[in-house]
Write a protein that holds these residues in place. Structure first.
Motif, PDB file in Angstrom:
ATOM      1  N   GLU A 293       0.823  -1.206   0.000  1.00  0.00           N
ATOM      2  CA  GLU A 293       0.000   0.000   0.000  1.00  0.00           C
ATOM      3  C   GLU A 293       0.858   1.257   0.000  1.00  0.00           C
ATOM      4  OE1 GLU A 293      -2.927   2.209   3.182  1.00  0.00           O
ATOM      5  OE2 GLU A 293      -3.230   0.050   2.862  1.00  0.00           O
ATOM      6  N   GLN A 294       0.468   2.228  -0.823  1.00  0.00           N
ATOM      7  CA  GLN A 294       1.127   3.535  -0.788  1.00  0.00           C
ATOM      8  C   GLN A 294       0.731   4.232   0.501  1.00  0.00           C
ATOM      9  OE1 GLN A 294       3.072   5.654  -3.247  1.00  0.00           O
ATOM     10  NE2 GLN A 294       3.318   6.622  -1.258  1.00  0.00           N
ATOM     11  N   THR A 295       1.737   4.505   1.321  1.00  0.00           N
ATOM     12  CA  THR A 295       1.490   5.175   2.598  1.00  0.00           C
ATOM     13  C   THR A 295       2.253   6.500   2.611  1.00  0.00           C
ATOM     14  OG1 THR A 295       3.307   3.936   3.621  1.00  0.00           O
ATOM     15  CG2 THR A 295       1.087   3.000   3.800  1.00  0.00           C
ATOM     16  N   GLY A 296       2.432   7.075   3.791  1.00  0.00           N
ATOM     17  CA  GLY A 296       3.188   8.308   3.911  1.00  0.00           C
ATOM     18  C   GLY A 296       2.458   9.505   3.329  1.00  0.00           C
ATOM     19  N   TRP A 297       3.241  10.557   3.070  1.00  0.00           N
ATOM     20  CA  TRP A 297       2.616  11.824   2.662  1.00  0.00           C
ATOM     21  C   TRP A 297       1.908  11.733   1.313  1.00  0.00           C
ATOM     22  CZ3 TRP A 297       4.173  14.161  -1.826  1.00  0.00           C
ATOM     23  CH2 TRP A 297       5.459  13.868  -2.316  1.00  0.00           C
TER      24      TRP A 297
END
Length: 596
Positions: free
Chosen positions: A78-82
């Motif tokens: 999954e694309q996480t972070g900002w």
């Protein structure tokens, strides 16, 4: 080589600056000639997020997870972070990335056999040619008409590209959007450093007298001298002169492929058996006079001198990137690798990795990717909510989407100047290298950790931002050029009497810039595909054995055995197929030069 690793890897170092730093090679699209600014862009979830589509036509009230099958990605999950928070807030979407570079190439075969590769696809040109007749990608021709930004590139870029798939796509519909397209010209090379050339730490190189390098033997000698004088980094970590890694290998050994460019030969994407020069000469990879053998010999010689990282046979790219960040590697060759260490602050102290020409080299360099660069964005035939996927791709091509992708957040990574242009902040100058913590309002976490894991865009950062009149690539901002006038920059320029490495190579007639060709080279038959797979596996595995051979006799024995063994794997058939592909490239380059 079936995958365009150039695009995949150079995009690792987006949103950085420093001496000769290729910032934001993870590229995206602009709005072309439109004068729309970021203030016109969508914000928040709900119908507002669909501003680039018909107002109110897209419902964002329900969360949507988009499965992204992504050949360009170096990350799976999954694309996480900002960046994940940005997409969630703006579109109420989450990206779930499937990465063959992490999970293995079998992932493509498994998912295509099941009839569902994913929702959003970033695949090779050759794969798109297979997916169209298989009914696994969606026809975007009508949907793209309703977009705000993508629609501007239909006639100029998308239609000509898709027409190249004439056998799979006789009606000329739009199934794929090429990646990393520039908006310069088909024969322009805009970057200040060639993609692959010798790069060394300037302070260490000067520390051993900065001897002139006439050939690869001189390079090995200076690497040995540097290693003896500088065995450890300032913080005590062991330095290695050369480090290699396997997980990018495709049709051959990738680390060999790109050093062949130093001597004028490239291995075209989609081929396994040949190398090609600017004149159109085609040389089999296993020819005794091939550049592939020359570079294998270079690495073998380096290993015999104790200069090759012993971790090389077992480490992956992630481990290598850690060493680059810590300045633990003496020789690098991809232009974008500078971004793992270089910064303006270090440059002020004369510290950084820079181009160091070797006198007998003559580089081959593709021009800006005006027509794209080997991969495409496509929508899977069974995609969930394709309108929202199209909307997302359109936003990636907006000024706002591109600014986020290439340069992060205004106020954090960069700021506007009085003359209406942009300037990197002190944080922005090293946010990637330092993995600087991101404020909670933007999503928290480390900046590098939170960057887009898609690792590809549709247009490159060599497109002009309509607000600033400058490339999105921050390396070429007026403010960055001024800031980069450091001790490191001026010392290098006075040493080589050139503005930058590209200028040096051009002045000294040490480089051939060839038109960047992006087209379908034709899908392999099932027999050729099987033979190609067997040959590529054998060649890359044997190449690693050759590099680490115990002596020259074993090197020669392994090389001779490989020449013989591949004949039984269908070498002649694949060589014939690759020769046809190369001849198509040669013709298209000639046409581009004739029509420039």
């Amino acid at each position: 080589m079936s995958r365009n690793r150039k695009v995949v890897k150079r995009s690792m170092v987006a949103s950085m600056t420093g001496l000769f730093l290729v910032s934001a090679a993870m590229t995206g699209c602009s709005n072309g000639n439109a004068n729309t600014t970021a203030t016109d862009e969508p914000s928040g979830t709900g119908t507002n997020a669909g501003a680039s589509q018909t107002a109110g036509a897209i419902d964002h009230s329900k969360p949507l997870t988009i499965t992204v099958f992504d050949n360009a990605a170096n990350y799976q999950g999954e694309q996480t972070g900002w960046y994940g928070k940005l997409l969630k807030d703006k579109f109420n979407i989450t990206l779930n990335i499937l990465a063959p570079q992490v999970a293995g190439d079998q992932l493509y075969k498994t998912r295509t056999a099941a009839g569902d590769l994913g929702d959003l696809l970033i695949v090779d040109n050759s794969q798109l040619e297979e997916l169209i007749p298989a009914g696994l990608v969606m026809d975007m021709t009508d949907k793209i008409k309703n977009t705000k930004y993508l629609s501007q590139y239909v006639d100029k870029h998308f239609k000509p590209f898709n027409a190249g798939f004439d056998k799979a796509n006789p009606e000329g519909k739009i199934y794929g959007l090429p990646t990393f397209e520039a908006d310069t010209s088909p024969t322009t090379f805009s970057e200040e450093m060639p993609y692959s050339s010798p790069i060394l730490p300037w302070n260490y190189y000067k520390g051993v007298g900065a001897p002139k390098l006439n050939n690869l033997d001189d390079l090995l000698k200076v690497l040995k001298q540097m290693h003896e004088k500088y065995p450890k980094s300032p913080d005590g970590k062991p330095i290695v002169p050369i480090t290699l890694w396997k997980d990018w290998d495709g049709g051959s050994m990738e680390n060999v492929r790109w050093l062949s460019n130093w001597y004028g030969f490239e291995q075209p994407d989609g081929t396994t058996t040949i190398q090609l020069n600017a004149k159109g000469d085609i040389v089999p990879l296993i020819d005794d006079n091939s550049m592939y053998k020359k570079i294998l010999q270079f690495y073998f010689n380096a290993n015999q001198m104790g200069l090759v990282d012993p971790d090389s046979p077992t480490q992956d790219w992630n481990k290598v990137s850690e060493k680059l960040t810590n300045n633990q590697v003496l020789l690098t060759w991809y232009s974008w690798e500078r971004g793992f260490y270089n910064s303006i602050e270090r440059g002020k102290n004369g510290d950084g990795i820079v181009g160091v020409p070797i006198a007998d080299t003559h580089l081959i360099q593709s021009s800006d990717a005006y027509y794209g660069n080997g991969m495409v964005f496509a929508i899977g035939a069974k995609a969930k909510d394709p309108d929202r996927i199209m909307e997302f791709m359109d936003w990636l091509c907006s000024p706002e989407g591109l600014r986020y992708y290439t340069n992060g957040f205004e106020g954090f990574n960069y700021e506007k100047t009085e003359d209406g242009k942009s300037k990197l902040t002190e944080v922005g100058q090293s946010a990637f290298q330092k993995n600087t913590p991101v404020p909670d309002e933007y999503g928290g976490g480390g900046y590098q950790d939170g960057q887009s894991k898609i690792n590809s865009m549709i247009m490159s950062d060599f497109v002009v931002d309509p607000d600033t009149g400058e490339f999105y690539n921050s390396t070429y901002w007026k403010s960055t050029i001024e800031a980069n006038k450091t001790a490191l920059t001026t010392d290098w320029q006075s040493t080589y009497n050139a503005e930058n490495p590209t200028d040096y190579y051009l002045k000294n007639k040490m480089i051939d810039v060839v038109p960047n060709i992006n087209t379908s080279l034709g899908a392999d038959s099932s027999d050729i595909k099987n033979e190609r797979s067997q040959i590529s596996d054998y060649v890359k595995n044997t190449s690693w054995k050759i590099v680490f051979a115990k002596n020259q006799a074993e090197f020669d024995q392994l090389w001779t055995k490989m020449q013989k063994d591949v004949e039984g794997l269908g070498w002649k058939d694949v060589l014939a197929a690759d020769t046809v592909k190369a001849q198509k490239i040669v013709k298209m380059r000639a046409d581009a030069l004739a029509n420039k």
